[in-house]
Scaffold this active site. Sequence first.
Site, PDB file in Angstrom:
ATOM      1  N   GLU A  50       0.835  -1.213   0.000  1.00 13.69           N
ATOM      2  CA  GLU A  50       0.000   0.000   0.000  1.00 13.69           C
ATOM      3  C   GLU A  50       0.869   1.262   0.000  1.00 13.69           C
ATOM      4  O   GLU A  50       0.437   2.317  -0.450  1.00 13.69           O
ATOM      5  CB  GLU A  50      -0.963  -0.032   1.206  1.00 13.69           C
TER       6      GLU A  50
ATOM      7  N   GLU B 229       3.545 -11.048   1.126  1.00 16.65           N
ATOM      8  CA  GLU B 229       2.155 -10.613   1.006  1.00 16.65           C
ATOM      9  C   GLU B 229       1.825 -10.438  -0.478  1.00 16.65           C
ATOM     10  O   GLU B 229       2.074  -9.347  -1.040  1.00 16.65           O
ATOM     11  CB  GLU B 229       1.951  -9.268   1.716  1.00 16.65           C
TER      12      GLU B 229
ATOM     13  N   GLY C 123      -6.637  -7.896   1.312  1.00 20.73           N
ATOM     14  CA  GLY C 123      -7.964  -7.280   1.424  1.00 20.73           C
ATOM     15  C   GLY C 123      -8.963  -7.768   0.393  1.00 20.73           C
ATOM     16  O   GLY C 123      -9.917  -7.062   0.067  1.00 20.73           O
TER      17      GLY C 123
END
Length: 251
Positions: free
Chosen positions: A95, A160, A166
């Site tokens: 992110e 990840e 998400g």
Amino acid sequence: MKPLVIANWKCNPVTTTEAKRLFNSVKEGLKNIKDVEVVICPPFIYLLALKANSHKAIKFGGQNCFFEKGPFTGEISPQMLKNLGCQYVILGHSERRALGESDEMINKKIKAVLKEGLKPILCIGEKDQEFKTKEIKNQLRGALSIIKISDLENLIIAYEPVWAIGTKNPCDFKDAKKANSSIREILAEFFGESMAKNILVLYGGSLNSEIAAGYIKESKMDGLLVGGASLDAEEFVKLVKKVARALIPSP
Ligand code: 13P
């Protein structure tokens, strides 16, 4: 080595009262947990309030930091995080990479964090739903360039996959195991087998209490980096307890 379960609260919750409520429920739920190392990474503005009301078993981490102190408006330094009671810092999260953070910046941040004696949690992962060794190797090479061998024991890698974050579409155990082996091979190539084996590798991406333990048992991960599920105290406590239970050998 205890498995490491890290809660990444990201940009949540909105008030200190809510942060305290979430933290107190997690703390209460995990007060008897000894076999799992639990780290909470809240937005840094809550660290002081949570730390004041914590117990030794729960550790704290930052979600990012800058590599210098001084005239850098809006940034926070590793030293400040350390003074707020952090032992860990998440770096290079996808992110943040999406906001323009480069491997070069991540490399500087890792060095700054290691210099303060903190443990960097370096996030890596492929964008498309297909593990590409070259992509992962480039991320590791860029972020870990000229790291002191003696610092490697403090380094943690969080695998990840970006497509799994998400999305309620976690990487399956088998693919996570393969990714784990590839990451370990790359680290061994960079730093030598004996040094590389001390580096912890975690999984993160759409974790929940039902699947969490599988990544420890089947994918042979050293721990987990939990996003959304760490914002629900009951679910997070359940997840940690399942990881702890997964370590008990079956009769
Ligand atoms: P989710 O668990 O919400 O998919 O987030 C994972 C993550 O980004 C942890 O750093």
